[in-house]
Design an enzyme around this catalytic site. Sequence first.
Site, short mmCIF file in Angstrom:
data_model
loop_
_atom_site.label_atom_id
_atom_site.label_comp_id
_atom_site.label_asym_id
_atom_site.label_seq_id
_atom_site.Cartn_x
_atom_site.Cartn_y
_atom_site.Cartn_z
N ASP A 288 26.21 11.92 65.98
CA ASP A 288 26.40 10.58 66.55
C ASP A 288 25.15 9.71 66.44
O ASP A 288 25.19 8.53 66.75
CB ASP A 288 26.81 10.73 68.02
CG ASP A 288 27.22 9.41 68.66
OD1 ASP A 288 27.97 8.65 68.01
OD2 ASP A 288 26.80 9.14 69.80
N GLN B 33 33.97 8.03 62.65
CA GLN B 33 33.78 7.41 63.96
C GLN B 33 34.10 5.92 63.87
O GLN B 33 33.80 5.28 62.86
CB GLN B 33 32.34 7.59 64.44
CG GLN B 33 32.04 6.96 65.79
CD GLN B 33 30.58 7.14 66.19
OE1 GLN B 33 29.75 6.29 65.90
NE2 GLN B 33 30.28 8.25 66.82
N SER C 187 29.88 3.76 70.59
CA SER C 187 30.87 4.62 69.97
C SER C 187 32.18 4.55 70.75
O SER C 187 32.18 4.57 71.99
CB SER C 187 30.38 6.07 69.95
OG SER C 187 29.14 6.17 69.29
#
Length: 294
Positions: free
Chosen positions: A211, A285, A235
């Site tokens: 991430d 993502q 996110s």
Amino acid sequence: MSDADVAVGQAAVDHLLEVLDLEHTGGMNFRGVSPPVGPQRVYGGQVAGQALVAAGRTVDPARFVHSLHGYFVRPGDPAEPIVYEVENVRDGRSFSVRRSVALQHGKPIFFMSASFQRTEEGLDHQAPTPLDVPGPDEVPTMADRLGRYPERLGIWAQIPRPIDVRYVGEPGWVRPGDRPADPHQRVWMRIDGKLPDDPLLHACALTYASDLTLLDSVLSVHGEVWGPGGVVGASLDHALWFHRPFRADDWFLYDCWSPSASGARGLAAGRMFTGDGRHIASVVQEGLLRRVGD
């Protein structure tokens, strides 16, 4: 706090291991904490990694995680513990599925489904490895890059750095105008110390790292940067597939790009390759991206 006071190398990795070592509070429930110094909200890779720790501890160790799919639904408070509740969705002959929910103040901040599989043999192929990418020793270290932008140090100057991150191109935290547009963002990474041999722990560490730079590939397409004069983001969801065995404390190339951006959202995709070219993981993502003023 001076740079000399910031934990790096094995000391920072030991901090990360403490963050990933959840307290078992009974049944299929666990409790995690955030580092004492960190961002204003819990880092997404941390809560995803901890959720995978919780799920994995309820599965037969002979079954290895092969995929996870999660949603970030509320910002996490780093000053408060995070409760993880795991649901046993199914234990089949070959696969185990778990649902792991992270809660603060009685409300979910993140939830994730993860699937685990016993080792099997089958077809084996992979897409070609990116060509002509300089190795990790041929690109600047994070310290080299941060030295050029002292005003952009921010939280980086205060938190432990358990991951050795080396950008092949310009990162998203340089000054506005200093970043040329690039359809790919490529980063070499490794856990900057030694991890125990537990495969689940390596998967959780890779989840933690996944991430860190992925959403920046959306900005890279436009030559945009994070922060004042650029973009702020968060996110929204995260999906990760593990393809082959690996060690997160060995170098891996994170090759990221963005297929689409619209409606204040950007989609980012990434592939991870070992130094010898094995494709070990794929990541997708979507993030919220909004422009900010100077």
